[in-house]
Design a protein around this motif. Structure first.
Motif, PDB file in Angstrom:
ATOM      1  N   ASP A   1     -52.312 -24.613 -26.355  1.00  0.00           N
ATOM      2  CA  ASP A   1     -53.516 -23.786 -26.298  1.00  0.00           C
ATOM      3  C   ASP A   1     -54.708 -24.651 -25.899  1.00  0.00           C
ATOM      4  O   ASP A   1     -54.939 -25.711 -26.483  1.00  0.00           O
ATOM      5  CB  ASP A   1     -53.788 -23.144 -27.661  1.00  0.00           C
TER       6      ASP A   1
ATOM      7  N   VAL B   1     -46.079 -24.036 -25.392  1.00  0.00           N
ATOM      8  CA  VAL B   1     -47.414 -23.655 -24.930  1.00  0.00           C
ATOM      9  C   VAL B   1     -48.471 -24.476 -25.661  1.00  0.00           C
ATOM     10  O   VAL B   1     -48.515 -24.502 -26.887  1.00  0.00           O
ATOM     11  CB  VAL B   1     -47.665 -22.145 -25.150  1.00  0.00           C
TER      12      VAL B   1
ATOM     13  N   LYS C   1     -50.328 -14.863 -25.121  1.00  0.00           N
ATOM     14  CA  LYS C   1     -49.350 -15.917 -25.406  1.00  0.00           C
ATOM     15  C   LYS C   1     -48.029 -15.352 -25.931  1.00  0.00           C
ATOM     16  O   LYS C   1     -46.951 -15.742 -25.487  1.00  0.00           O
ATOM     17  CB  LYS C   1     -49.944 -16.903 -26.418  1.00  0.00           C
TER      18      LYS C   1
END
Length: 115
Positions: free
Chosen positions: A66, A64, A41
């Protein structure tokens, strides 16, 4: 660092969508990322910062999400979220759980845009 090629692919996909929509402005790029995708990431975020310079996504952050690793436990007949990806066993009954339902994701799922 294959994250740079992934970041460049993200920018390419965003650029194609901007062209398809007639030159809209990109405000943010939303990505789903699972731990089994093989993508780091932090490295991807860094590569994205480099890749977006001078593009239609230059001012659009990469957001992002997760995604947890979810498996199907054959003993419990239930979906279970793994506690650690090093142990593919049901966290409730400790049965081996080879059927992965999520956690491999690497996908753009939304663009924030404005006209």
């Amino acid at each position: 660092m294959h994250e740079l090629s992934i970041a460049l692919s993200i920018i390419e996909g965003v650029t194609q969508e901007v062209e398809r929509r007639g030159g809209v402005q990109v405000k943010a790029v939303h990505l789903r990322l699972g731990p089994l995708s093989g993508v780091d990431k932090e490295a991807l975020s860094f590569a994205y910062e480099l890749a977006r310079e001078g593009t239609c996504a230059e001012y659009a952050p990469l957001v992002v999400e997760d995604i947890a690793v979810v498996v199907y436990c054959p003993s419990c007949c239930e979906e279970r979220t793994l506690v650690a990806i090093q142990n593919f066993c049901c966290p409730v009954c400790d049965t081996a759980t080879p059927k992965v339902l999520s956690g491999r994701e690497l996908e753009i799922f939304a663009l924030e845009i404005s006209a």
